[in-house]
Design an enzyme around this catalytic site. Structure first.
Site, PDB file in Angstrom:
ATOM      1  CG  HIS A 111      46.628-143.995  -1.416  1.00 50.38           C
ATOM      2  ND1 HIS A 111      47.490-143.030  -0.979  1.00 50.38           N
ATOM      3  CD2 HIS A 111      45.375-143.624  -1.002  1.00 50.38           C
ATOM      4  CE1 HIS A 111      46.809-142.096  -0.338  1.00 50.38           C
ATOM      5  NE2 HIS A 111      45.524-142.438  -0.329  1.00 50.38           N
TER       6      HIS A 111
ATOM      7  CD  GLN B 229       8.639-111.996  11.841  1.00 48.98           C
ATOM      8  OE1 GLN B 229       9.849-112.195  11.877  1.00 48.98           O
ATOM      9  NE2 GLN B 229       7.845-112.310  12.851  1.00 48.98           N
TER      10      GLN B 229
ATOM     11  CG  HIS C 115      11.914-109.247  14.569  1.00 46.51           C
ATOM     12  ND1 HIS C 115      12.371-109.883  15.703  1.00 46.51           N
ATOM     13  CD2 HIS C 115      10.904-110.024  14.099  1.00 46.51           C
ATOM     14  CE1 HIS C 115      11.680-110.985  15.907  1.00 46.51           C
ATOM     15  NE2 HIS C 115      10.773-111.094  14.952  1.00 46.51           N
TER      16      HIS C 115
ATOM     17  CG  ASP D 247       9.010-114.946  15.248  1.00 47.47           C
ATOM     18  OD1 ASP D 247       9.811-115.679  14.639  1.00 47.47           O
ATOM     19  OD2 ASP D 247       8.832-113.749  14.967  1.00 47.47           O
TER      20      ASP D 247
ATOM     21  CD  GLU E  12      14.204-115.068   9.591  1.00 55.18           C
ATOM     22  OE1 GLU E  12      14.622-115.510  10.671  1.00 55.18           O
ATOM     23  OE2 GLU E  12      14.027-113.846   9.378  1.00 55.18           O
ATOM     24  CG  HIS E  13       9.815-115.858   9.216  1.00 46.75           C
ATOM     25  ND1 HIS E  13      10.665-114.815   9.566  1.00 46.75           N
ATOM     26  CD2 HIS E  13       9.947-116.789  10.187  1.00 46.75           C
ATOM     27  CE1 HIS E  13      11.267-115.112  10.703  1.00 46.75           C
ATOM     28  NE2 HIS E  13      10.851-116.303  11.096  1.00 46.75           N
TER      29      HIS E  13
END
Length: 442
Positions: A426, A264, A267, A366, A332-333
């Site tokens: 109302h 990762q 990235h 992914d 995230e992961h």
């Protein structure tokens, strides 16, 4: 990606930070220069329409003036330009993601309940009508993005899904990304990238009608455009740099742990990677293994700075401390490589997506092969939000149906509350219905 002061105080003495992020924590989520640029671009596109979109496309993406829309025939034939194994892998990823999304949709049931005689309430799941998907194709073309966005929207029943993807150096779309969009069911595809793509879809400058929702990953400019367009349209989520975290104990394989951290980190140079382990020996072994793998990794110029500046290793005293620290990070992961994977599965509460056991790796998700979605919350967003799924494209729209027999109890309570609030109109809506239940004297 680092620990909060509250967690540090609560677990003082129960963990040791072996490697802290050199940058001091999570990457900055918003850059003032990016905010200013996006604001200016959106204002110009809102005012000048497609002319501004075309100018930005030429300036930023090298758009060469060809038709913005990719024809259905070009979409269909894009697979013919791919190696057979890549085409087969794309088709497999689309099929796996669609299967999981369809099963998820089937689990979401409409509901109706009679709360009391004559009072029925319920909801129906109805899809949004128009979705715009952004399909990145920059330094690393994210082939699976269409699986996660176009594919899942179609499984949810969205009638119209348009997609935008930036042109490549030859002026055309990336063929793998285009084929993934085609097999995922995109209705129309346009050759646009970045801010101008999102604005064009949100304002209805491509696809004829403004979309109701924007989805898909992108760089900081794309994320900021989604933030500023939110309200004009719905969005999936605001995601920052990709993150990975691993909980591992002394049974884990340091080579696998290091590989998954770097998987990762490549990235981008601002992608955080964290290891929390209950084994000091594993922490030492993973530290050495990361450096060994970086020495021959082709993407080391990206993954190396990411690990240096945003990587961390923490040794926790026990599994309870490890779980609490990881929930604080809310990555995230999150991979679990321990002898007690089931315990962690039962006790962890904050993550985008969980990968259990040494045979699971983030890369499977992914690339779309695990079926689950890779559009996930970052920067601690998993404490309060979930990733993209069919449910995000569906609206549980409520309804109620009231008969005369239920009216007195309803109307009397509304009359009392409305009178206390001073809301006469109302009160009248309830009183009128009560009077209609009483036979009128002749």
């Amino acid at each position: 990606m680092y620990f909060s002061e509250a967690i540090q105080r609560r677990f003082a003495g129960r963990f040791t930070v072996v490697k802290a992020p050199a940058a001091g924590g999570a990457p900055a989520q918003r850059d003032p220069a990016v905010i200013e640029t996006v604001t200016r671009m959106l204002d110009r596109i809102r005012t000048e329409g497609l002319d501004a979109v075309s100018r930005y496309a030429a300036e930023l993406d090298g758009y060469d003036g060809r038709p913005l829309e990719v024809s259905r025939e070009e979409m269909r034939r894009s697979g013919e330009r791919l190696p057979e194994d890549l085409r087969a892998a794309i088709e497999l990823g689309a099929a796996r993601t669609a299967a999981f999304a369809k099963a998820s949709r089937e689990a979401l049931k409409d509901m109706e309940v009679e709360l009391e005689p004559g009072l029925v309430a319920g909801y129906r799941y109805l899809p949004v009508q128009r979705v715009g998907a952004y399909l990145p194709a920059g330094r690393f073309p994210l082939t699976a993005s269409a699986f996660m966005t176009v594919n899942v929207a179609k499984a949810a029943g969205v009638p119209s899904v348009v997609a935008c993807t930036p042109p490549q150096p030859d002026g055309g779309p990336n063929p793998a990304v285009l084929y993934a969009a085609y097999v995922s069911g995109a209705d129309r595809v346009f050759l646009l990238g970045g801010v101008q793509a999102l604005a064009a879809m949100a304002y209805g400058l491509v696809g004829d009608t403004p979309v109701d929702m924007l989805v898909g990953a992108g760089n900081a400019f794309v994320a900021e455009a989604k933030r500023q367009l939110f309200g004009t349209v719905a969005i999936d989520l605001l995601a920052g740099p990709s993150e990975v975290a691993v909980i591992a104990d002394g049974t884990a394989d340091p080579e696998l742990v290091a590989a998954d951290l770097l998987g990762q980190a490549e990235h981008g140079p601002d992608s955080p990677a964290a290891l929390i382990t209950t084994s000091g020996d594993l922490a030492t072994a993973v530290t050495a293994e990361v450096e060994r793998q970086l020495a021959t990794l082709p993407t080391a110029p990206i993954a190396g700075p990411a690990w240096r500046d945003h990587g961390s290793i923490t040794v926790a005293a026990d599994r309870e401390t490890a779980a609490a620290l990881m929930d604080d990070l809310a990555p995230e992961h999150l991979e679990i490589q321990t002898a007690e994977d089931g315990w962690y599965h039962d006790n962890l509460t904050a993550y985008g997506s969980l990968f259990l056991g040494p045979w699971s790796t983030v890369a499977y998700s992914d690339k779309g092969m695990a079926g689950t979605n890779h559009v996930l919350p970052t920067a601690g967003g998993a404490r309060h939000s979930a990733g993209l799924s069919v449910s995000r494209f569906l609206r549980p729209l409520t309804y109620q149906r009231v008969a005369g027999e239920a009216t007195p109890a309803l109307a009397d309570a509304v009359d009392v509350i409305s009178a206390s609030e001073g809301m006469a109109a109302h009160r009248a809506t309830a009183a009128l219905r009560t009077r209609r239940l009483v036979p009128q004297e002749v």
